[in-house]
Scaffold this motif. Structure first.
Motif, mmCIF file in Angstrom:
data_model
loop_
_atom_site.group_PDB
_atom_site.id
_atom_site.type_symbol
_atom_site.label_atom_id
_atom_site.label_comp_id
_atom_site.label_asym_id
_atom_site.label_seq_id
_atom_site.Cartn_x
_atom_site.Cartn_y
_atom_site.Cartn_z
ATOM 1 N N GLN A 74 0.759 -1.059 -0.214
ATOM 2 C CA GLN A 74 0.023 0.112 -0.007
ATOM 3 C C GLN A 74 0.901 1.437 -0.083
ATOM 4 O OE1 GLN A 74 -2.346 -0.866 3.510
ATOM 5 N NE2 GLN A 74 -3.828 -1.988 2.265
ATOM 6 N N ASP A 112 0.818 3.964 -3.092
ATOM 7 C CA ASP A 112 0.241 5.305 -2.772
ATOM 8 C C ASP A 112 1.542 6.282 -2.920
ATOM 9 O OD1 ASP A 112 -2.096 4.091 -1.733
ATOM 10 O OD2 ASP A 112 -1.534 4.841 0.177
ATOM 11 N N LYS A 139 -1.096 8.596 -4.997
ATOM 12 C CA LYS A 139 -1.755 9.583 -4.209
ATOM 13 C C LYS A 139 -0.874 10.748 -3.862
ATOM 14 C CE LYS A 139 -4.910 6.108 -2.069
ATOM 15 N NZ LYS A 139 -5.625 5.961 -0.978
#
Length: 415
Positions: free
Chosen positions: A381, A385, A389
């Motif tokens: 993750q 990310d 993100k």
């Protein structure tokens, strides 16, 4: 050392960094193993690029046999004496940078992957050309059948067989594999730089650097360029470099993304167009790359997240990319695979020393599985990310290699 009367025999599928680390840790503990690799020989395909090793170095050194060479031999900048360093920039400003630099303790070691694999192969006999055809297990043993008609039988089987792991699919059966393509596109180039060109790249980042551009600069969505040193050549004045252009693209989840069918010339032209508004220092490495230096097709970005409910505990285990492949954007993949291997060696040692059977064996292996998956999912993750993100990492925040981002002074380098 473990008594041979109680030592299980471990079959390891995959002769990459994770599988070899496990083999070395088992070798130190006196636990017999066999290691199988599908490639025809160690250098039959690209060994990949440099990777950051950090947070596991003390454990790694303590867990491998005493007859190993110095771990420092894998350093990607050898024979140069610069510390490992990762810097971050905005696309139009090479004057401001921050990131992480090894403090001289050697706790941040960026390794050339080929050298690391050779290091981890010390004293290890790998059986090459062993493509898995099928796996059978029962309460007492595991058998692997290979496509060449041979087979191997052992007490445990470890899948260190990478992104497209056959062992993972075996454990998930009859459910579908959880490997997924990510909405991230790439263009990749490789180039040899020398003298002043290499000096300038070392000034920008000893080991590697990241350039982030907003979409109003590129016109193609948020764009990241990663540049890295793969290896320094023997003259110590030239080196092998590689660069990635990375950007979010939903179309990349499809098999026919345009980069998959583009020619080397088309990929290079696209890369030059995408970086045309970068500062000259940053786009120089793209401009110096030849058509022949373009990787065609580029890498497809995958990841996989497993839960303890997905795979049973027992005589078949996973480590590294087979359990939790991830993007390379936070420097977690190699470190996570090595940590998996060291933890699994300790679990297998407990089984060997205590003669555990049945529910006790399953409890030890379940503890390894649960810890490994929790760590792996977190790394997957974070890595995803980092590109999908996050914006440009700012000073003083958790960044990479287990360290916090800090300003890095500009410097002049002469080779």
């Amino acid at each position: 050392m473990v008594s041979k009367d109680h030592s299980p025999h471990v079959l390891i599928l995959g002769g990459g960094i994770g599988g070899l680390t496990l083999a070395q840790a088992l070798r130190k503990k006196g636990i017999p193993f066999s290691i199988f690799e599908r490639d025809s020989e160690q250098n039959s395909r690209s060994q990949g690029w440099s990777i950051g090793l950090h947070t596991i170095l003390d454990d790694l050194k303590a867990s491998i046999p005493d007859d190993m060479p110095s771990l420092e031999t894998v350093f990607h900048l050898h024979p140069l004496q610069f510390p490992s360093q990762l810097a971050v920039y905005q696309a139009q400003d090479p004057s401001q940078r921050h990131g992480v630099t090894d403090d001289g303790s050697g706790k941040l070691l960026r390794a050339n992957r080929r050298r690391l694999r050779e290091f981890l192969s010390t004293g290890i006999q790998v059986e090459f050309g062993k493509q898995t055809a099928g796996i059978k297990e029962n309460d007492h043993s595991v058998t692997v059948n290979f496509t060449d008609g041979t087979s191997a039988n052992g007490d445990f089987l470890v899948g260190a067989d990478g992104v497209h792991s056959i062992v993972r699919r075996h454990l998930l059966y009859p459910n579908e594999d959880k490997l997924k393509r990510l909405p991230i596109a790439t263009i990749i180039g490789e180039v040899t730089l020398e003298n002043e060109d290499m000096e300038r790249q070392l000034e920008l980042g000893h080991s590697c650097y990241i350039v982030r551009a907003d979409n109003d600069i590129t016109g193609s969505g948020d764009l990241v360029m990663f540049m890295g040193v793969n290896d320094v050549l023997p003259d110590a004045k030239s080196g092998l470099y590689y660069w990635f252009l990375i950007w979010p693209d939903e179309a990349a989840t499809q098999r026919l993304h345009w980069t998959a069918t583009a020619s080397q010339q088309e990929l290079l032209s696209a890369a030059r167009a995408m970086t045309k508004n970068f500062a000259p220092d940053f786009k120089a490495i793209v401009e110096k790359t030849s058509v022949e230096g373009m990787r065609a097709p580029p890498l497809v970005m995958h990841d996989v997240e497993l839960s303890p409910e997905d795979i049973s505990s027992g005589r078949v285990a996973l480590l590294g990319d087979a359990a939790h492949c991830m993007t390379p954007f936070s420097g977690q993949g190699g470190v996570t695979a090595i940590r998996d291997a060291l933890d699994l060696a300790r679990a297998l040692s407990r089984v060997a020393e205590d003669g555990l059977r049945g529910a006790h064996l399953e409890a030890v292996m379940a503890e390894y599985r649960d810890t490994m998956l929790e760590r792996g999912v977190r790394a997957v993750q974070l890595s995803r990310d980092a590109i999908t993100k996050s914006k440009l990492v700012r000073e003083g925040v958790p960044f990479a290699y287990g360290q916090f981002s800090a300003p890095i002074p500009l410097e002049k380098i002469r080779l």
